[in-house]
Write an enzyme that holds these catalytic residues in place. Structure first.
Site, mmCIF file in Angstrom:
data_model
loop_
_atom_site.group_PDB
_atom_site.id
_atom_site.type_symbol
_atom_site.label_atom_id
_atom_site.label_comp_id
_atom_site.label_asym_id
_atom_site.label_seq_id
_atom_site.Cartn_x
_atom_site.Cartn_y
_atom_site.Cartn_z
ATOM 1 C CB CYS A 1 55.841 41.639 38.525
ATOM 2 S SG CYS A 1 54.632 40.385 38.820
ATOM 3 C CB CYS B 1 54.904 45.596 39.391
ATOM 4 S SG CYS B 1 53.526 46.185 39.958
ATOM 5 C CB CYS C 1 40.241 48.784 33.403
ATOM 6 S SG CYS C 1 39.769 48.546 31.739
ATOM 7 C CB CYS D 1 41.617 41.899 28.467
ATOM 8 S SG CYS D 1 42.766 43.384 28.483
ATOM 9 N NE ARG E 1 42.789 48.796 25.954
ATOM 10 C CZ ARG E 1 42.279 47.749 26.773
ATOM 11 N NH1 ARG E 1 42.682 47.376 27.969
ATOM 12 N NH2 ARG E 1 40.864 47.585 26.409
HETATM 13 N N1 SAM Z 1 48.042 42.358 40.001
HETATM 14 C C1 SAM Z 1 47.278 42.014 38.748
HETATM 15 C C2 SAM Z 1 48.003 41.153 37.895
HETATM 16 O O1 SAM Z 1 49.250 41.312 37.799
HETATM 17 O O2 SAM Z 1 47.633 40.510 36.983
HETATM 18 C C3 SAM Z 1 46.726 43.057 38.032
HETATM 19 C C4 SAM Z 1 47.391 44.517 37.981
HETATM 20 S S1 SAM Z 1 48.885 44.412 37.255
HETATM 21 C C5 SAM Z 1 49.229 46.097 37.612
HETATM 22 C C6 SAM Z 1 48.261 44.580 35.447
HETATM 23 C C7 SAM Z 1 49.370 44.507 34.241
HETATM 24 O O3 SAM Z 1 50.035 45.975 34.174
HETATM 25 C C8 SAM Z 1 50.868 43.704 34.427
HETATM 26 O O4 SAM Z 1 50.339 42.393 34.000
HETATM 27 C C9 SAM Z 1 51.633 44.227 33.325
HETATM 28 O O5 SAM Z 1 51.465 43.813 32.092
HETATM 29 C C10 SAM Z 1 51.183 45.800 33.436
HETATM 30 N N2 SAM Z 1 52.353 46.686 34.167
HETATM 31 C C11 SAM Z 1 52.440 46.674 35.587
HETATM 32 N N3 SAM Z 1 53.277 47.401 35.651
HETATM 33 C C12 SAM Z 1 53.842 47.983 34.459
HETATM 34 C C13 SAM Z 1 54.780 48.982 34.346
HETATM 35 N N4 SAM Z 1 55.794 49.403 35.203
HETATM 36 N N5 SAM Z 1 55.161 49.113 32.969
HETATM 37 C C14 SAM Z 1 53.870 48.577 31.957
HETATM 38 N N6 SAM Z 1 53.093 47.819 32.151
HETATM 39 C C15 SAM Z 1 53.058 47.503 33.621
HETATM 40 FE FE1 SF4 Z 2 52.786 41.560 39.790
HETATM 41 FE FE2 SF4 Z 2 52.374 44.063 40.247
HETATM 42 FE FE3 SF4 Z 2 50.301 42.675 39.631
HETATM 43 FE FE4 SF4 Z 2 51.425 42.121 41.875
HETATM 44 S S1 SF4 Z 2 50.068 44.205 41.029
HETATM 45 S S2 SF4 Z 2 50.955 40.542 40.516
HETATM 46 S S3 SF4 Z 2 53.475 42.875 41.555
HETATM 47 S S4 SF4 Z 2 51.928 43.076 38.334
#
Ligand code: SAM
Ligand code: SF4
Ligand code: DTB
Length: 314
Positions: free
Chosen positions: A58, A61, A98, A189, A261
């Site tokens: 992603c 991330c 969460c 969610c 949210r």
């Molecule tokens: N790994 C799991 C997943 O991706 O579903 C759960 C954790 S992930 C960090 C959850 C969500 O956080 C992502 O789907 C994204 O929408 C949001 N997110 C992650 N990094 C972000 C960022 N830098 N800025 C804004 N939202 C972010």
């Molecule tokens: Fe994607 Fe980050 Fe969630 Fe991994 S932790 S699936 S890189 S949003």
């Protein structure tokens, strides 16, 4: 859902988008008042229970293994650590806790420990939410059995744009997990991120998917990209504030009962911007000095803001 039975068509959403700003937020606020107390918001606290080292790519991330960010890899925390943080969250006023893990999917070998975490947090009289990546149907059923209230799994953008943001899984993978969660009886969610380089039409297409779900999500987080050094999106253009508010307003109009949210990115919004988002229908926030790996708007700042607006927590 069959196209002809859609609650909202893309055209309808585009028409809402084209309304004069004041007409749009007035409409959204009026609908908000019919379904919610406009002076109350729901607050959730986030905890990263497994940080970094995620195999997914992603592009936004901090936790993807593919990018060179400042995040240090940690293994899954203990149930005791989770209980300590959940108690602190409850003391500071959160109603939901969460727990997030940087996983592509939940591995069966971790399931029992995760269930112990859910049970322990529930014992503190907090609502529980997990976000652990993809689930199998049986895992969703098992999490429901141990009392999980919510599962977070974002669709992030339109299906077309999503394939530019993530290459290691598909939109359909995301939809599959969401349907296992819904079928298990866990509250859903799911929301998005603005600032990935998408167009307004991608944002409307995301809302189109969310609001046309057979049962609309109970919770829709709208994140503003937190730019992370080392990721491909570190230098992305800022999201226009009025575009962000319009997305909140259209989410409110099309999903009247949902908690919308105002999620990641509040730290980079001023108080007046947040107040307009609340007026347009946002009624939930992440509360706590940290999100998963980045800073959130501080608890102290939020207390002052809520006081200024006379907003109370649910
Ligand atoms: N790994 C799991 C997943 O991706 O579903 C759960 C954790 S992930 C960090 C959850 C969500 O956080 C992502 O789907 C994204 O929408 C949001 N997110 C992650 N990094 C972000 C960022 N830098 N800025 C804004 N939202 C972010
Ligand atoms: Fe994607 Fe980050 Fe969630 Fe991994 S932790 S699936 S890189 S949003
Ligand atoms: C959601 O929609 N936003 C939260 C939560 N669900 C898991 C995550 C925000 C993460 C922000 C970047 C970080 O702190 O790493």
């Amino acid at each position: 859902m069959n196209k002809n039975t859609k609650k909202w068509k893309l055209d309808d959403l585009e028409n809402l988008y084209r309304l004069p700003f004041n007409d749009l937020i007035f409409k959204a606020h009026s609908i908000h008042r019919e379904h919610h107390d406009p002076n109350k918001i729901q607050v959730s606290t986030l905890m990263s229970i497994k940080t970094g080292g995620c195999p997914e790519d992603c592009k936004y991330c901090s936790q993807s293994i593919k990018y060179n960010t400042d995040v240090e890899i940690e293994k899954l925390l203990s149930v005791e650590d989770v209980i300590d943080q959940a108690k602190a969250a409850k003391d500071s006023g959160a109603s939901r806790f969460c727990m997030g893990a940087a996983w592509r999917n939940l591995n069966d070998s971790n399931l029992e420990k995760i269930k112990d975490m859910v049970k322990a947090v529930k014992n503190l009289n907090l609502e529980t939410c997990l976000t652990l990546g993809m689930l199998k149907k049986e895992q969703a059923d098992s999490l429901k059995e141990c009392g999980l209230d919510y599962y977070n799994h974002n669709l992030d953008s339109s299906e077309e744009y999503y394939s530019k943001v993530v290459s290691t899984r598909t939109y359909q993978d995301r939809l599959n997990t969401l349907s296992y969660v819904r079928d298990a009886g866990i509250k859903v969610c799911t929301g998005g991120i603005l600032g990935l380089g998408e167009e307004n039409i991608d944002r409307l297409k995301l809302i189109e998917v969310l609001c046309n779900m057979e049962e609309q999500p109970e919770s829709v987080p709208m994140n503003k990209l937190v730019k992370i050094d080392g990721t491909p999106y570190s230098e992305n253009e800022n999201v226009d504030n009025f575009d962000f508010i319009r997305v909140i307003a259209i989410s409110r109009i099309t999903m009247p009962k949902t908690f919308v949210r105002l999620s990641a990115g509040r730290d980079s919004m001023n108080d007046e911007m947040q107040a307009l988002c609340f007026f347009a229908g946002a009624n939930s926030i992440f509360y706590g000095d940290e999100l998963l790996t980045t800073k959130n708007s501080s608890i102290n700042h939020d207390k002052v803001l809520m006081d200024k607006l006379s907003i109370k927590t649910l």
